[in-house]
Design an enzyme around this catalytic site. Structure first.
Site, PDB file in Angstrom:
ATOM      1  N   TYR A  55       4.207  56.361  21.701  1.00  0.00           N
ATOM      2  CA  TYR A  55       3.516  55.254  22.363  1.00  0.00           C
ATOM      3  C   TYR A  55       2.737  55.799  23.548  1.00  0.00           C
ATOM      4  O   TYR A  55       3.303  56.487  24.404  1.00  0.00           O
ATOM      5  CB  TYR A  55       4.519  54.206  22.855  1.00  0.00           C
ATOM      6  CG  TYR A  55       3.883  53.119  23.692  1.00  0.00           C
ATOM      7  CD1 TYR A  55       2.983  52.227  23.122  1.00  0.00           C
ATOM      8  CD2 TYR A  55       4.157  52.998  25.052  1.00  0.00           C
ATOM      9  CE1 TYR A  55       2.375  51.240  23.891  1.00  0.00           C
ATOM     10  CE2 TYR A  55       3.558  52.009  25.813  1.00  0.00           C
ATOM     11  CZ  TYR A  55       2.669  51.136  25.222  1.00  0.00           C
ATOM     12  OH  TYR A  55       2.061  50.156  25.982  1.00  0.00           O
ATOM     13  N   ASP A  70      -1.406  50.625  37.794  1.00  0.00           N
ATOM     14  CA  ASP A  70      -1.865  49.912  36.604  1.00  0.00           C
ATOM     15  C   ASP A  70      -2.294  48.491  36.980  1.00  0.00           C
ATOM     16  O   ASP A  70      -1.522  47.538  36.882  1.00  0.00           O
ATOM     17  CB  ASP A  70      -0.732  49.871  35.563  1.00  0.00           C
ATOM     18  CG  ASP A  70      -1.168  49.200  34.264  1.00  0.00           C
ATOM     19  OD1 ASP A  70      -2.379  49.109  34.017  1.00  0.00           O
ATOM     20  OD2 ASP A  70      -0.280  48.765  33.505  1.00  0.00           O
ATOM     21  N   ASP A  98      -1.788  51.425  24.084  1.00  0.00           N
ATOM     22  CA  ASP A  98      -2.147  50.265  24.883  1.00  0.00           C
ATOM     23  C   ASP A  98      -3.666  50.114  24.865  1.00  0.00           C
ATOM     24  O   ASP A  98      -4.396  51.086  25.048  1.00  0.00           O
ATOM     25  CB  ASP A  98      -1.644  50.487  26.314  1.00  0.00           C
ATOM     26  CG  ASP A  98      -1.704  49.253  27.187  1.00  0.00           C
ATOM     27  OD1 ASP A  98      -2.353  48.266  26.794  1.00  0.00           O
ATOM     28  OD2 ASP A  98      -1.100  49.274  28.270  1.00  0.00           O
ATOM     29  N   ASP A 100      -4.919  47.190  26.568  1.00  0.00           N
ATOM     30  CA  ASP A 100      -5.088  46.170  27.595  1.00  0.00           C
ATOM     31  C   ASP A 100      -5.614  44.862  26.996  1.00  0.00           C
ATOM     32  O   ASP A 100      -5.052  44.357  26.043  1.00  0.00           O
ATOM     33  CB  ASP A 100      -5.993  46.689  28.707  1.00  0.00           C
ATOM     34  CG  ASP A 100      -5.299  47.744  29.573  1.00  0.00           C
ATOM     35  OD1 ASP A 100      -4.063  47.853  29.506  1.00  0.00           O
ATOM     36  OD2 ASP A 100      -5.993  48.459  30.309  1.00  0.00           O
ATOM     37  N   HIS A 125      -2.173  47.450  20.993  1.00  0.00           N
ATOM     38  CA  HIS A 125      -1.823  46.066  21.340  1.00  0.00           C
ATOM     39  C   HIS A 125      -2.841  45.479  22.306  1.00  0.00           C
ATOM     40  O   HIS A 125      -3.353  46.149  23.203  1.00  0.00           O
ATOM     41  CB  HIS A 125      -0.391  45.926  21.858  1.00  0.00           C
ATOM     42  CG  HIS A 125      -0.030  46.710  23.076  1.00  0.00           C
ATOM     43  ND1 HIS A 125      -0.412  46.345  24.347  1.00  0.00           N
ATOM     44  CD2 HIS A 125       0.732  47.818  23.229  1.00  0.00           C
ATOM     45  CE1 HIS A 125       0.090  47.193  25.228  1.00  0.00           C
ATOM     46  NE2 HIS A 125       0.777  48.107  24.571  1.00  0.00           N
ATOM     47  N   GLU A 127      -3.628  41.998  24.774  1.00  0.00           N
ATOM     48  CA  GLU A 127      -2.867  40.995  25.513  1.00  0.00           C
ATOM     49  C   GLU A 127      -3.748  39.839  25.970  1.00  0.00           C
ATOM     50  O   GLU A 127      -4.985  39.886  25.831  1.00  0.00           O
ATOM     51  CB  GLU A 127      -2.185  41.657  26.701  1.00  0.00           C
ATOM     52  CG  GLU A 127      -3.149  42.230  27.718  1.00  0.00           C
ATOM     53  CD  GLU A 127      -2.502  43.252  28.633  1.00  0.00           C
ATOM     54  OE1 GLU A 127      -2.491  43.011  29.853  1.00  0.00           O
ATOM     55  OE2 GLU A 127      -2.009  44.284  28.124  1.00  0.00           O
ATOM     56  N   CYS A 135       0.304  45.433  35.245  1.00  0.00           N
ATOM     57  CA  CYS A 135       1.463  45.808  34.437  1.00  0.00           C
ATOM     58  C   CYS A 135       2.278  44.572  34.076  1.00  0.00           C
ATOM     59  O   CYS A 135       2.484  43.680  34.899  1.00  0.00           O
ATOM     60  CB  CYS A 135       2.325  46.801  35.208  1.00  0.00           C
ATOM     61  SG  CYS A 135       3.887  47.195  34.402  1.00  0.00           S
ATOM     62  N   ARG A 172      -0.035  40.836  21.740  1.00  0.00           N
ATOM     63  CA  ARG A 172       0.882  40.766  22.888  1.00  0.00           C
ATOM     64  C   ARG A 172       0.550  39.529  23.726  1.00  0.00           C
ATOM     65  O   ARG A 172      -0.626  39.222  23.942  1.00  0.00           O
ATOM     66  CB  ARG A 172       0.724  42.021  23.744  1.00  0.00           C
ATOM     67  CG  ARG A 172       1.322  41.902  25.147  1.00  0.00           C
ATOM     68  CD  ARG A 172       1.187  43.194  25.924  1.00  0.00           C
ATOM     69  NE  ARG A 172       1.344  42.975  27.358  1.00  0.00           N
ATOM     70  CZ  ARG A 172       1.442  43.947  28.263  1.00  0.00           C
ATOM     71  NH1 ARG A 172       1.418  45.218  27.862  1.00  0.00           N
ATOM     72  NH2 ARG A 172       1.558  43.673  29.543  1.00  0.00           N
ATOM     73  N   GLU A 202       5.965  39.894  25.878  1.00  0.00           N
ATOM     74  CA  GLU A 202       6.230  40.733  27.047  1.00  0.00           C
ATOM     75  C   GLU A 202       7.021  39.966  28.106  1.00  0.00           C
ATOM     76  O   GLU A 202       6.797  38.777  28.348  1.00  0.00           O
ATOM     77  CB  GLU A 202       4.905  41.214  27.647  1.00  0.00           C
ATOM     78  CG  GLU A 202       5.027  42.025  28.929  1.00  0.00           C
ATOM     79  CD  GLU A 202       5.705  43.377  28.742  1.00  0.00           C
ATOM     80  OE1 GLU A 202       6.832  43.406  28.207  1.00  0.00           O
ATOM     81  OE2 GLU A 202       5.109  44.394  29.153  1.00  0.00           O
ATOM     82  N   ASN A 225       9.416  45.943  24.395  1.00  0.00           N
ATOM     83  CA  ASN A 225       9.021  46.888  25.434  1.00  0.00           C
ATOM     84  C   ASN A 225      10.206  47.086  26.365  1.00  0.00           C
ATOM     85  O   ASN A 225      10.548  46.201  27.143  1.00  0.00           O
ATOM     86  CB  ASN A 225       7.818  46.351  26.211  1.00  0.00           C
ATOM     87  CG  ASN A 225       7.306  47.347  27.245  1.00  0.00           C
ATOM     88  OD1 ASN A 225       7.622  48.532  27.195  1.00  0.00           O
ATOM     89  ND2 ASN A 225       6.503  46.854  28.176  1.00  0.00           N
TER      90      ASN A 225
END
Length: 313
Positions: A55, A70, A98, A100, A125, A127, A135, A172, A202, A225
């Protein structure tokens, strides 16, 4: 890299990384364990341990490449470049990266999908935070409306189809904190209905919520996660599998140990003028280089007729 074709064929390298990931996800009795890495060195260490999947953490990428927290600062180019480098180290091993928010509107989401596919990334992923995200285990996240989120997922699915390749799309949602469980899971269900392959809730805060989301979204695989010190309760791999999760990522797998060890070494050097804490645990520099492909690189050079390493190093 630098493997002989016979070795590659024997290890089923002809199966793409994304096909391998789909094969793993099709095994309902298996959970895919992914250590979080953020550069070539941490990726090589994880590969040498024999993991089936890696990952690429966005937080780690932002901190290692930019030296910043982040907070949605990393660009598509920052993330895709890092994900592509990590994916190139062993094309047999899938990398989940990731992505974002997709870095903008539908056109940018589509470009993100194309760029990650071209980089050899097996899964990403997306989101539902605003573009200037943070984050997932920080507080007061801002969430886009459901229509905007579903538009992102639809753009990803459409871009995948138009690119004539494949990538696993992980939907996500960070909406749990502000909108509640029902609204968050509703978003995931709608994302799955239009083509997302995996769901990712998440920041859930109880074991019961974790079990519930896996049951409600079955048979769609659900990702966990596992962030040490984060808001989600700790699951071992066995506990996550028993709860129904199909993928578990450890985003801080390398960040925590590196932060602790390097901080200790910096303190020792500053205070004592010596560096016994950083003696490589008795290892030689060559041992570290070996993890990073030293022997394979030498063999490749020699096989091609190169002379520089013919006597070793």
């Amino acid at each position: 890299m630098f493997q002989k074709r016979e070795e590659i064929d024997n290890n089923n390298i002809n199966m793409t990384a994304v096909a391998r990931l789909r094969e793993l996800l099709a095994q309902e009795d298996k959970i895919v364990v992914c250590p979080g890495v953020y550069d070539g060195f941490t990726a090589r260490i994880a590969l040498s341990a024999g993991f089936d999947c890696l990952y690429m953490t966005g937080a780690g990428t932002t901190m290692s490449k930019l030296g910043m927290a982040d907070l949605g600062i990393a660009t598509l180019n920052d993330m895709r470049e890092n994900a592509g480098m990590i994916s190139s180290l062993d094309r047999r091993i899938p990398v989940i990266a990731d992505a974002d928010t997709g870095f903008g509107g539908p056109l940018m989401v589509g470009r993100t999908i194309e760029q990650y596919m071209q980089a050899g990334v097996a899964a990403l992923h997306l989101e539902d935070q605003v573009v200037n995200k943070r984050c997932g285990h920080l507080s007061n996240k801002e969430i886009v409306d459901e229509e905007t989120y579903i538009t992102r997922i639809r753009a990803a699915v459409n871009a995948r189809a138009q690119t004539h390749g494949d990538i696993v799309i992980i939907a996500r949602t960070d909406a749990l904190q502000s909108l509640g469980y029902e609204a968050a899971v509703s978003r995931l269900k709608k994302a799955i209905a239009i083509g997302a392959d995996v769901a990712f809730l998440e920041g859930f805060t109880s074991v019961e919520e974790g079990r519930r989301v896996c049951a409600e979204l079955a048979p769609t695989p659900v990702l966990l996660n596992m962030v040490a010190g984060g808001v989600t309760p700790n699951f071992t791999v066995a506990e996550a599998k028993e709860a129904g999760f199909r993928i578990i990522i450890y985003a801080a797998f390398a960040l925590g140990p590196v932060f602790g060890a390097v901080s200790a070494a910096a303190k020792e050097l500053k205070e004592t003028g010596d560096l016994k804490a950083a003696d490589l645990d008795g290892k030689r520099p060559r041992d570290i280089f070996t993890v990073c492909g030293l022997n394979e690189a030498i063999a490749f050079d020699v096989a091609a007729g190169g002379k520089l390493y013919a006597k070793g190093v």
